[in-house]
Design an enzyme around this catalytic site. Structure first.
Site, PDB file in Angstrom:
ATOM      1  CD  GLN A  86     185.515  53.672   2.985  1.00  0.00           C
ATOM      2  OE1 GLN A  86     186.597  53.819   2.437  1.00  0.00           O
ATOM      3  NE2 GLN A  86     184.986  52.470   3.150  1.00  0.00           N
ATOM      4  CB  ALA A 133     188.014  34.158   9.295  1.00  0.00           C
ATOM      5  CG  LEU A 166     183.134  35.806   8.841  1.00  0.00           C
ATOM      6  CD1 LEU A 166     184.538  35.362   9.263  1.00  0.00           C
ATOM      7  CD2 LEU A 166     182.152  35.620   9.995  1.00  0.00           C
ATOM      8  CG  HIS A 224     189.769  41.682   6.924  1.00  0.00           C
ATOM      9  ND1 HIS A 224     188.994  41.803   8.054  1.00  0.00           N
ATOM     10  CD2 HIS A 224     189.440  42.723   6.128  1.00  0.00           C
ATOM     11  CE1 HIS A 224     188.235  42.864   7.953  1.00  0.00           C
ATOM     12  NE2 HIS A 224     188.467  43.448   6.793  1.00  0.00           N
TER      13      HIS A 224
HETATM   14  O1  PAF Z   1     186.432  47.407   2.078  1.00  0.00           O
HETATM   15  C1  PAF Z   1     187.015  48.176   2.865  1.00  0.00           C
HETATM   16  O2  PAF Z   1     187.422  47.789   3.955  1.00  0.00           O
HETATM   17  C2  PAF Z   1     187.222  49.636   2.467  1.00  0.00           C
HETATM   18  O3  PAF Z   1     186.151  50.112   1.719  1.00  0.00           O
HETATM   19  C3  PAF Z   1     188.550  49.878   1.745  1.00  0.00           C
HETATM   20  C4  PAF Z   1     188.604  49.135   0.425  1.00  0.00           C
HETATM   21  C5  PAF Z   1     189.723  49.437   2.613  1.00  0.00           C
HETATM   22  C6  PAF Z   1     188.714  51.369   1.438  1.00  0.00           C
HETATM   23  O4  PAF Z   1     188.709  52.135   2.594  1.00  0.00           O
END
Ligand code: PAF
Length: 285
Positions: A57, A31, A180, A33
């Protein structure tokens, strides 16, 4: 809704759009996103969401391999939300050769999350800049849940003169206060019940500051001790300035209280923002 996996087709699809709002994600959508997608719809005619788990990352010991991958569910949810285009490249599309050109980030990327996860923000900023160059949005929407990420992206856009606006979405919480996050799916039922404690402790700091408490290190220490006594392993609890993420002083009025802690092997982060009324200087004797 179109699902596009390569850069040339995406550019061809977007070239005649008047205005584009972009929501970058790593999938396993929830929710939080979807609230960013709602914001995106208010910002532009065409909404683009990317789903890409960015290896850059993650440190080698982190959860890249087991990060939840749910592309079919993600597409169903995005279709229901009226998204126009989903960009879902595989690694060979975004990283056809090793990504040797990466960004040099400021101090803000070395503190808090950056201190616990070295290289994390370099990986985030690099993929986000690539995605911005590919999608060329007018607006990009990021959640306040990852507050430090949001500030780093804002700084990158400003200092590199990227022609777009960054818009922030509020944290969406479960009934017990838990922010979340896709990583919440790692919590078992018992841990899920206890997981609201992190937000409770940060909120307690917020309430104490609003009531006039100014000893920030003491508040940080008390919250960390409380979490530890409930079985959490604390990475940090910190009261910082909203814009710079430097330690807050009693003359700052825009504060953010951030926390990161482990519960049963799962790392959770959260934050609360406060804007205090400007302090009235005491009269000269
Ligand atoms: O917040 C996230 O889901 C990630 O760090 C992003 C911004 C999509 C970059 O991979």
């Amino acid at each position: 809704m179109e699902v596009i996996t390569d850069i040339a087709s995406l550019r061809a699809r977007l070239q005649h759009e008047n205005s584009i709002a972009f929501v970058p994600t790593m999938g396993n959508l929830h929710a939080g996103h979807l609230s960013l997608v709602e914001i995106a719809h208010k910002q532009a005619d065409c909404v683009v969401v990317s789903v890409f788990i960015n290896r850059l990352q993650f440190s080698p010991h982190e959860d890249f391999d087991r990060y939840p991958r749910t592309p079919l569910d993600d597409c169903r949810l995005l279709e229901e939300k009226g998204v126009d285009v989903v960009f879902m490249p595989d690694e060979k599309i975004l990283y056809p050769v090793p990504q040797e050109f990466q960004l040099l980030l400021p101090y803000m990327a070395d503190t808090l999350e950056g201190a616990c996860r070295p290289g994390f923000f370099r990986g985030v900023a690099t993929v986000v800049l690539k995605l911005f160059n590919i999608v060329q949005p007018h607006v990009a929407v990021f959640g306040e849940k990852d507050y430090q990420q949001l500030q780093i992206i804002r700084g990158m856009v400003a200092q590199l003169n990227l022609p777009m606006q960054i818009v922030a979405g509020k944290i969406v919480r479960a009934g017990n206060g838990l922010a979340l996050s896709s990583r919440n799916s790692y919590l078992d039922a018992d841990a899920c019940r206890q997981a609201g404690e992190l937000s409770r402790q940060l909120k307690q700091i917020r309430d104490s500051i609003i009531s006039g408490e100014q000893n920030f290190p003491l508040l940080e220490q008390q919250a960390a001790e409380e979490l530890s006594s409930h079985g959490w392993v604390v990475d940090y609890v910190a009261v910082r300035q909203q814009d710079t993420l430097l330690p807050a002083t009693t003359s700052d009025s825009r504060l953010v209280i951030l926390g990161a802690a482990w519960l049963g092997g799962v790392r959770l982060i959260d934050n609360f923002l406060i804007t205090l009324p400007p302090s009235i200087p005491s009269p000269r004797p």
